[in-house]
Scaffold this active site. Structure first.
Site, mmCIF file in Angstrom:
data_model
loop_
_atom_site.group_PDB
_atom_site.id
_atom_site.type_symbol
_atom_site.label_atom_id
_atom_site.label_comp_id
_atom_site.label_asym_id
_atom_site.label_seq_id
_atom_site.Cartn_x
_atom_site.Cartn_y
_atom_site.Cartn_z
ATOM 1 C CG PHE A 62 0.130 -0.114 2.508
ATOM 2 C CD1 PHE A 62 -0.177 1.417 3.239
ATOM 3 C CD2 PHE A 62 0.066 -1.173 3.315
ATOM 4 C CE1 PHE A 62 1.105 1.158 4.425
ATOM 5 C CE2 PHE A 62 1.039 -0.742 4.442
ATOM 6 C CZ PHE A 62 1.065 0.182 5.057
ATOM 7 C CB CYS A 63 1.695 3.778 -1.259
ATOM 8 S SG CYS A 63 1.149 3.706 -3.228
ATOM 9 C CB THR A 64 0.280 8.619 -0.446
ATOM 10 O OG1 THR A 64 1.005 8.464 0.699
ATOM 11 C CG2 THR A 64 -1.186 9.304 -0.320
ATOM 12 C CB ILE A 84 -3.378 5.292 3.048
ATOM 13 C CG1 ILE A 84 -2.329 4.365 2.925
ATOM 14 C CG2 ILE A 84 -3.863 5.751 4.086
ATOM 15 C CD1 ILE A 84 -0.617 5.151 3.813
#
Length: 301
Positions: free
Chosen positions: A172-174, A201
């Protein structure tokens, strides 16, 4: 209230650089600020302004590149404009991290919707990887997430090479685009069980009720909001004007924190000249605040 929209589209784009000035001029004509990155791999951006103006800019960008829908898009609001100016950049990569993107591989991507994410990461056989930078991870992350703790995405291949190809990996990332690059790289290397949080996210915080959430802390953002919480509401973090690190409410209680000048991360690293310069800048901020005038560091208000 201002509207903020983040988006990206992975697609092969020819002659993308010719649109740079046209897009920038359109953003300026609508008083919309933010950053748009153009590359042969696609488009990536976050822009903010009055909602109708932002929507007009989004339509303009889609029309320029024949885009029906973005791969990922998120929308939120803020009481101040989180960007100083409008910027359109031409880059070799849609997100500059030093990993070559094979667009045909994107069709094999395995996206996990936020409402199914909790079940996946609760699986003990899953290696959960936060592909963001260490300081972002520190502000907030998912329970049990591993952060490789490297400061440049260009170092990620070294980390990934340590993983076994039959491992089940969730990343996951932003907003999702860094995971596009990371998962693409792993697939090129022969990894079969790679999953990524759809929309990143931002999408999770927007859709999952805080009572059911496995997210801990806040989410760092690369603009003057500094951080956001569930429903993408404004977070509690501030930005140190000395070193640009996100500072928590607790860290601001440190004797090394001097508003607008230094924080626990940079207090002993700044020169006297730097501290004097930052001190003068902070005086200008306080004068503007006293006169009820706007200042470039709007988060101060």
């Amino acid at each position: 209230m201002y509207n903020i929209q983040g988006f990206y589209k992975i697609k092969s784009i020819i002659n993308y650089s010719v649109h740079k000035e046209k897009i920038k001029a359109y953003l300026l004509s609508k008083s919309v600020k933010g950053t748009v990155i153009l590359s042969s791999e696609g488009i990536n951006g976050t822009i903010a302004g009055k909602k109708s103006n932002v929507n007009s800019c989004i339509k303009f960008i889609k029309d320029k590149f024949s885009i029906d829908n973005f791969d990922s898009a998120n929308s939120s609001t803020c009481r101040f404009l989180p960007f100083y100016r409008a910027k359109v950049k031409v880059k070799k990569e849609v997100v500059p991290i030093g990993l070559k993107l094979i667009i045909s591989e994107k069709k094999k991507s395995r996206y996990v919707d936020p409402n199914k994410w909790n079940k996946l990461i609760n699986d003990k056989s899953v290696t959960l990887i936060d592909v963001r930078k260490p300081f972002e991870h520190k502000v907030g992350t998912f329970e049990g997430a591993v952060n490789p703790r490297i400061n440049s995405f260009r170092e990620f291949p070294k980390y990934f090479n340590k993983l076994k190809k039959n491992n089940k990996i969730a990343m996951f990332c932003t907003g999702g685009i860094r995971c596009e690059k990371a998962s693409n790289f792993l697939k090129q290397k022969g990894f079969k069980n790679v999953f990524q949080l759809k929309g990143g996210i931002f999408n999770y915080l927007n859709k999952i009720n805080i009572k059911k959430s496995l997210w801990k802390g806040e989410c760092f953002v690369f603009d003057n909001r500094v951080s956001v919480k569930h429903e993408l509401s404004l977070g509690s973090y501030s930005m140190c004007r000395g070193c640009r690190m996100p500072i928590s409410v607790q860290e601001k209680k440190s004797g090394k924190y001097k508003e607008g000048i230094s924080c626990p991360y940079c207090y002993g690293k700044l020169t006297k000249l730097q501290k004097d310069r930052f001190s003068m800048r902070q005086k200008q901020i306080l004068i503007a605040k006293k006169l009820n005038k706007s200042h470039i560091y709007q988060k101060e208000y």
